[in-house]
Design a protein around this motif. Structure first.
Motif, PDB file in Angstrom:
ATOM      1  N   ARG A   1      17.782  -3.296  17.686  1.00  0.00           N
ATOM      2  CA  ARG A   1      18.509  -4.060  18.707  1.00  0.00           C
ATOM      3  C   ARG A   1      17.720  -4.271  19.996  1.00  0.00           C
ATOM      4  NH1 ARG A   1      24.564  -1.232  18.440  1.00  0.00           N
ATOM      5  NH2 ARG A   1      24.988  -1.731  16.237  1.00  0.00           N
ATOM      6  N   TYR A   2      16.810  -3.339  20.287  1.00  0.00           N
ATOM      7  CA  TYR A   2      16.153  -3.367  21.602  1.00  0.00           C
ATOM      8  C   TYR A   2      14.645  -3.239  21.448  1.00  0.00           C
ATOM      9  CZ  TYR A   2      20.956  -2.409  22.904  1.00  0.00           C
ATOM     10  OH  TYR A   2      22.319  -2.475  23.019  1.00  0.00           O
ATOM     11  N   GLY A   3      13.929  -4.218  21.984  1.00  0.00           N
ATOM     12  CA  GLY A   3      12.469  -4.197  21.883  1.00  0.00           C
ATOM     13  C   GLY A   3      11.834  -3.214  22.833  1.00  0.00           C
ATOM     14  N   GLU A   4      12.497  -2.964  23.981  1.00  0.00           N
ATOM     15  CA  GLU A   4      11.951  -2.053  24.986  1.00  0.00           C
ATOM     16  C   GLU A   4      13.026  -1.072  25.436  1.00  0.00           C
ATOM     17  OE1 GLU A   4      10.423  -4.189  28.315  1.00  0.00           O
ATOM     18  OE2 GLU A   4       8.784  -5.123  27.186  1.00  0.00           O
ATOM     19  N   ILE A   5      12.607   0.144  25.723  1.00  0.00           N
ATOM     20  CA  ILE A   5      13.483   1.143  26.344  1.00  0.00           C
ATOM     21  C   ILE A   5      12.769   1.637  27.591  1.00  0.00           C
ATOM     22  CG2 ILE A   5      14.566   3.422  26.101  1.00  0.00           C
ATOM     23  CD1 ILE A   5      14.692   2.858  23.079  1.00  0.00           C
ATOM     24  N   HIS A   6      13.501   1.698  28.682  1.00  0.00           N
ATOM     25  CA  HIS A   6      12.901   2.073  29.966  1.00  0.00           C
ATOM     26  C   HIS A   6      13.280   3.482  30.401  1.00  0.00           C
ATOM     27  CE1 HIS A   6      13.304  -2.345  29.778  1.00  0.00           C
ATOM     28  NE2 HIS A   6      12.047  -2.297  30.199  1.00  0.00           N
ATOM     29  N   LEU A   7      14.378   3.999  29.874  1.00  0.00           N
ATOM     30  CA  LEU A   7      14.813   5.358  30.188  1.00  0.00           C
ATOM     31  C   LEU A   7      15.391   6.008  28.939  1.00  0.00           C
ATOM     32  CD1 LEU A   7      16.877   4.748  33.479  1.00  0.00           C
ATOM     33  CD2 LEU A   7      14.558   5.669  33.350  1.00  0.00           C
ATOM     34  N   LEU A   8      15.051   7.270  28.725  1.00  0.00           N
ATOM     35  CA  LEU A   8      15.682   8.066  27.671  1.00  0.00           C
ATOM     36  C   LEU A   8      16.065   9.396  28.294  1.00  0.00           C
ATOM     37  CD1 LEU A   8      16.525   8.940  24.825  1.00  0.00           C
ATOM     38  CD2 LEU A   8      14.109   9.447  24.335  1.00  0.00           C
TER      39      LEU A   8
END
Length: 298
Positions: free
Chosen positions: A81-88
């Motif tokens: 669903r998401y190409g980039e993640i900025h925070l985990l």
């Protein structure tokens, strides 16, 4: 917090007290937040907290993070669903007062307090790198002192001995099981694994840090109160941080521009702190990575 419009954040444990605050504040700052809930209906309180006007920026994925299959499925869903993640923000965790095994045969503290965070961090490798993400592991300073009542004597740090261990299912065995020490050991493992993963992520701008948010009045604290002190439990809770106060430290580590590029650190609330020497042992770090990866590939 800075403006997080168009940023994507994954927050685990977001149906609990502190996790709800973290997720809601990130949404309010403009982020799109993804969380994984064993019972998606429990996310209703989070939706209410966020409000209808921002409901489209909350994505709830069904899954039990103590189960290997569910971690694998949730990570794939997020990648698709998401190409980039900025925070985990790996906030999910629990304390178990009795010895319990996950469906995969792993002691529950190891399964939920360590492997869930490790699994998501490594399985979301590509979108984290593309987003130059910050990874924040919510730990506990029990890893520096496993004594429940600290009236006298020296701190007793958590230990993790991996010599001869072939599988993480061997850790925290039923023989001699001490719940508080098992919990602390799992948190120590998450911090240790974070130290080991950080250098490999650094080239892509991904940072990996951990923190103890302070003693927060959550369900875990209720479980950790020694039986001797249960009669004064309500008094103890009133002396603890609120979930919002605990969440503030995690949010700072996840979003403060002043901490950009800071990696492989452990914070006790807002102060950088140290962890037991074993967590910095390269041989222990490498063995832990091998065993943790094997759990998801074996």
């Amino acid at each position: 917090m800075p403006d997080l419009t168009d940023k994507v954040a994954v927050v685990t444990g977001a149906t609990g007290g502190m996790g709800q605050v973290i997720a809601a504040e990130l949404v309010r700052a403009g982020a799109h937040v993804i969380t994984i809930a064993r019972n998606p209906a429990r996310a209703d309180a989070l939706r209410a907290r966020i409000g209808a006007e921002a409901a489209d920026r909350l994505d709830v994925i069904a899954g039990d993070l103590s189960r290997r299959a569910d971690v694998l499925t949730a990570a794939k869903t997020i990648r698709d669903r998401y190409g980039e993640i900025h925070l985990l923000v790996n906030n999910a965790g629990a304390h178990f007062s009795e010895h319990r095994l996950s469906v995969d045969g792993v002691e529950m503290h190891v399964a939920l307090d360590h492997l869930a965070a490790f699994g998501l961090t490594t399985l979301l490798d590509e979108p984290l790198r593309r987003g130059g993400a910050r990874v924040v592991n919510v730990a506990s300073d029990t890893l520096n002192d496993t004594r429940q009542i600290k009236l006298a004597g020296r701190p007793r740090p958590a230990t993790v001995d991996l010599a001869g261990v072939q599988s993480l299912a061997e850790l925290n065995s039923a023989k001699g099981f001490v719940p508080f020490e098992a919990y602390a050991r799992a948190k120590l493992m998450t911090v240790t694994a974070g130290y080991a993963l950080a250098p490999g992520f650094a080239a892509d701008g991904v940072t990996v840090n951990a923190l103890h948010p302070g003693l927060v009045a959550t369900g875990i604290i209720d479980d950790l109160v020694p039986s001797l002190l249960r009669p004064v439990g309500p008094l103890i809770r009133r002396s603890l941080l609120t979930p919002a106060e605990g969440a503030s430290s995690a949010l700072r580590l996840a979003t403060d521009p002043a901490l950009a590029g800071v990696t492989s650190r452990y914070f006790n609330r807002d102060e950088e702190s140290r962890t037991p020497p074993v967590s910095h042992d390269p041989a222990v770090q490498e063995k832990l990575l091998v065993l943790s990866r094997a759990h998801f590939t074996g």
